[in-house]
Scaffold this active site. Structure first.
Site, mmCIF file in Angstrom:
data_model
loop_
_atom_site.group_PDB
_atom_site.id
_atom_site.type_symbol
_atom_site.label_atom_id
_atom_site.label_comp_id
_atom_site.label_asym_id
_atom_site.label_seq_id
_atom_site.Cartn_x
_atom_site.Cartn_y
_atom_site.Cartn_z
ATOM 1 N N ARG A 199 24.511 96.168 76.086
ATOM 2 C CA ARG A 199 24.206 96.312 74.474
ATOM 3 C C ARG A 199 25.349 96.376 73.455
ATOM 4 O O ARG A 199 25.298 96.943 72.442
ATOM 5 C CB ARG A 199 23.882 97.917 74.388
ATOM 6 C CG ARG A 199 22.462 98.292 75.160
ATOM 7 C CD ARG A 199 21.830 99.559 74.611
ATOM 8 N NE ARG A 199 20.512 99.783 75.364
ATOM 9 C CZ ARG A 199 20.800 100.463 76.545
ATOM 10 N NH1 ARG A 199 21.918 101.158 76.918
ATOM 11 N NH2 ARG A 199 19.775 100.610 77.393
ATOM 12 N N LYS A 236 25.612 85.503 63.230
ATOM 13 C CA LYS A 236 24.453 85.200 63.745
ATOM 14 C C LYS A 236 24.624 84.547 65.145
ATOM 15 O O LYS A 236 25.590 83.550 65.342
ATOM 16 C CB LYS A 236 23.644 84.090 62.907
ATOM 17 C CG LYS A 236 22.945 84.541 61.891
ATOM 18 C CD LYS A 236 21.663 83.695 61.095
ATOM 19 C CE LYS A 236 21.169 84.134 59.942
ATOM 20 N NZ LYS A 236 20.225 83.352 59.477
ATOM 21 N N GLU A 290 27.192 70.211 57.252
ATOM 22 C CA GLU A 290 27.465 71.868 56.723
ATOM 23 C C GLU A 290 28.473 72.002 55.659
ATOM 24 O O GLU A 290 28.025 73.105 54.628
ATOM 25 C CB GLU A 290 27.797 72.676 57.963
ATOM 26 C CG GLU A 290 26.967 72.422 58.953
ATOM 27 C CD GLU A 290 25.498 73.296 58.956
ATOM 28 O OE1 GLU A 290 25.265 73.672 57.992
ATOM 29 O OE2 GLU A 290 25.134 73.500 60.268
ATOM 30 N N LYS A 343 31.032 80.902 52.853
ATOM 31 C CA LYS A 343 30.057 81.494 53.671
ATOM 32 C C LYS A 343 30.200 82.981 53.844
ATOM 33 O O LYS A 343 29.253 83.759 53.687
ATOM 34 C CB LYS A 343 30.029 80.853 55.161
ATOM 35 C CG LYS A 343 29.027 81.381 56.141
ATOM 36 C CD LYS A 343 28.619 80.733 57.184
ATOM 37 C CE LYS A 343 27.566 81.377 57.926
ATOM 38 N NZ LYS A 343 27.103 80.845 59.421
ATOM 39 N N GLU A 382 20.210 89.401 56.404
ATOM 40 C CA GLU A 382 19.398 88.551 55.604
ATOM 41 C C GLU A 382 18.126 89.157 55.413
ATOM 42 O O GLU A 382 16.984 88.764 55.784
ATOM 43 C CB GLU A 382 19.110 87.351 56.879
ATOM 44 C CG GLU A 382 18.499 86.166 55.836
ATOM 45 C CD GLU A 382 18.595 85.036 56.705
ATOM 46 O OE1 GLU A 382 19.576 84.352 57.632
ATOM 47 O OE2 GLU A 382 17.366 84.034 56.668
ATOM 48 N N ARG A 411 21.768 85.878 52.048
ATOM 49 C CA ARG A 411 22.086 85.091 53.058
ATOM 50 C C ARG A 411 21.125 83.911 53.490
ATOM 51 O O ARG A 411 21.598 82.694 53.867
ATOM 52 C CB ARG A 411 22.190 85.986 54.298
ATOM 53 C CG ARG A 411 22.704 85.203 55.445
ATOM 54 C CD ARG A 411 22.871 85.898 56.881
ATOM 55 N NE ARG A 411 23.684 84.910 57.713
ATOM 56 C CZ ARG A 411 24.557 85.450 58.762
ATOM 57 N NH1 ARG A 411 24.706 86.798 58.973
ATOM 58 N NH2 ARG A 411 24.929 84.486 59.445
ATOM 59 N N ASN A 415 20.602 78.750 54.440
ATOM 60 C CA ASN A 415 19.306 77.901 55.409
ATOM 61 C C ASN A 415 18.984 76.703 54.577
ATOM 62 O O ASN A 415 17.991 76.151 54.664
ATOM 63 C CB ASN A 415 18.233 78.595 55.712
ATOM 64 C CG ASN A 415 18.651 79.761 56.654
ATOM 65 O OD1 ASN A 415 19.537 79.723 57.353
ATOM 66 N ND2 ASN A 415 18.279 80.997 56.634
ATOM 67 N N HIS A 425 17.542 73.733 56.137
ATOM 68 C CA HIS A 425 17.427 73.798 57.443
ATOM 69 C C HIS A 425 15.872 73.813 58.201
ATOM 70 O O HIS A 425 15.786 73.512 59.289
ATOM 71 C CB HIS A 425 18.138 75.091 57.853
ATOM 72 C CG HIS A 425 19.508 75.018 58.116
ATOM 73 N ND1 HIS A 425 20.333 74.447 57.031
ATOM 74 C CD2 HIS A 425 20.435 75.302 59.282
ATOM 75 C CE1 HIS A 425 21.582 74.457 57.483
ATOM 76 N NE2 HIS A 425 21.700 74.772 58.741
ATOM 77 N N HIS A 454 15.494 71.641 61.305
ATOM 78 C CA HIS A 454 15.058 72.406 62.726
ATOM 79 C C HIS A 454 13.961 71.721 63.119
ATOM 80 O O HIS A 454 13.822 71.228 64.319
ATOM 81 C CB HIS A 454 14.750 73.744 62.456
ATOM 82 C CG HIS A 454 16.159 74.487 62.442
ATOM 83 N ND1 HIS A 454 16.308 76.124 62.248
ATOM 84 C CD2 HIS A 454 17.463 74.049 62.766
ATOM 85 C CE1 HIS A 454 17.392 76.362 62.105
ATOM 86 N NE2 HIS A 454 18.265 75.409 62.378
ATOM 87 N N HIS A 493 23.147 68.325 65.416
ATOM 88 C CA HIS A 493 22.546 69.154 64.703
ATOM 89 C C HIS A 493 23.032 68.883 63.083
ATOM 90 O O HIS A 493 22.217 69.098 62.118
ATOM 91 C CB HIS A 493 23.097 70.805 65.190
ATOM 92 C CG HIS A 493 23.133 71.770 64.014
ATOM 93 N ND1 HIS A 493 21.651 72.381 64.152
ATOM 94 C CD2 HIS A 493 23.522 72.579 63.029
ATOM 95 C CE1 HIS A 493 21.413 73.104 63.055
ATOM 96 N NE2 HIS A 493 22.717 73.588 62.728
#
Ligand SMILES: NC(=O)c1ccc[n+]([C@@H]2O[C@H](COP(=O)([O-])OP(=O)(O)OC[C@H]3O[C@@H](n4cnc5c(N)ncnc54)[C@H](O)[C@@H]3O)[C@@H](O)[C@H]2O)c1
Length: 371
Positions: A113, A135, A183, A229, A239, A246, A250, A253, A257, A273
């Site tokens: 955890r 993330k 990016e 960032k 987010e 945040r 994206n 994105h 994606h 990517h």
């Protein structure tokens, strides 16, 4: 990040000492997840530094790339950790690109955890983006050879330390280096939101020197991108802010994606990517233009910037538009009927736009077809 983010040449030599300063007193082991493509010297520097700081080190080599972002890899790694009696205060060190940091971070979030992890990004993309913000995650494939849902399983889990060693970039292939610049351009487009309105102009002005990988402009580029960032993330770490926060990161994105998920399947072109992100920025600019929310000329400006970075601005074998739109609907950012997209609005700003009509999104997709 309690230990902060450090950018510079040979910073890996201080990895052990810096990690020791931020882990719990009973930490005794360190698992290093290292990309096989890295020059051995880099890995040796990291391992030697950890040993000097009295960590008992185990190195697990991995083949970096989108393929390792899978649940199977998570399980394999967790088994290795259990076999080594990796304790909950022992750090996992990710030495690789965004695929390695995403995987290592996710395993660290889940193992017992939550175990600490250190990001040592070795691609430009991972330095300016993937290793920052906490993330982590892996992809989910629907059916055999089916649609790949990017980062469908993930967790927010901040690294305790980020060390971006510029020496790692010496061996980074040109194509991957340029992919990272996509990016950076994305950050430039939201620079105002990240407290650095001048980032877009500065990046374009310094591009020739950055492309030569000159140490000073490169370090400045990485530091400024990390700062943008971090500022955006710090206002909305998880987010939750549906209107911006945040989510602005994206930008482009959802297009990216979908393109990434479809590329490489059915004979499509394999793309990195960052390349997909670049294409997503163009599509988002076209879409924003259609909606009348961005100044005229923004698409041309984005295209020119990507071309100057040597990044693709179109895709020869782009699947039919309806397939791309269908894939976009699978995106985590999707909501209900219309599409939910992050689009540029000019002046270093972007906005989350709800209910984008399919026709406007389709215009974005079609902007990527060769004319
Ligand atoms: N977590 C986040 O916030 C976040 C943000 C952006 C991107 N990402 C993720 O990052 C991933 C892309 O990251 P990436 O572009 O770094 O890809 P990557 O990890 O796949 O690395 C690209 C290629 O470069 C090789 N490589 C890595 N470092 C090298 C080096 N120093 N020298 C030579 N070869 C090297 C790798 O083996 C791989 O083949 C995507 O999965 C994306 O979803 C995550």
């Amino acid at each position: 990040v309690n230990g902060g983010a450090l950018v510079g040449r040979a910073v890996l030599a201080s990895l052990g000492e810096r990690a020791r300063a931020v882990v719990e007193a009973d930490a005794s082991k360190a698992l290093v997840l290292a990309d096989r493509r890295l020059p051995p010297g880099l890995r040796r520097a990291a391992v030697a530094s950890l040993r000097r700081a009295r960590f008992s080190v185990f190195v697990q080599p991995v083949s970096g790339g989108e393929g390792i972002k899978s649940l199977a890899a998570v399980e394999r790694l967790a088994r290795v950790m259990a076999a080594h009696r990796h304790g909950r205060n022992d750090p996992v060190v990710a030495l690789g690109g965004g695929s390695v940091t995403d995987l290592a971070g996710f395993v660290s979030a889940a193992y017992h955890r939550g175990t600490p992890w250190v990001a040592c990004p070795t691609t430009l993309l991972a330095m300016v983006d993937a290793s920052i913000g906490g993330k982590t995650g892996v992809n989910l494939t629907l059916g055999r050879g089916g649609l790949v849902l990017k980062n469908a399983l993930g967790a927010f889990h901040q690294p305790i330390l980020v060390l971006a060693d510029l020496a790692a970039l010496d061996s980074l292939p040109e194509r991957q280096f340029r992919a990272g610049l996509a990016e950076c351009l994305k950050h430039g487009l939201i620079g105002s939101a990240g407290g650095d309105r001048g980032l877009w102009g500065w990046t374009l002005a310094n591009l020739p020197r950055v492309l030569e990988r000159r140490p000073a402009p490169l370090a400045a580029l990485i530091r400024r991108n990390i700062a943008v960032k971090e500022r955006v993330v710090s206002r909305d770490e998880h987010e939750r802010d549906e209107t911006g926060g945040r989510a602005l990161l994206n930008l482009g994105h959802t297009f990216a994606h979908a393109i990434e998920a479809l590329a490489g399947r059915g004979g499509g072109e394999r793309i990195a990517h960052g390349e997909a992100v670049g294409l997503g920025l163009i599509a988002a600019a076209r879409c924003a233009g259609r909606l009348g929310i961005a100044p005229a000329g923004i698409e041309t400006e984005v295209r020119r910037a990507l071309a100057a970075c040597g990044l693709p601005t179109m895709l020869r074998r782009l699947p039919p538009t309806e397939r791309v739109i269908a894939a976009m609907r699978h995106d985590k950012k999707a909501r209900g009927g219309g599409l939910r997209l992050v689009l540029p609005t000019g002046g270093g700003r972007a906005a989350v736009v709800e209910g984008v009509p399919v026709r406007a999104a389709a215009a974005g997709v079609d902007s990527l077809r060769p004319v």
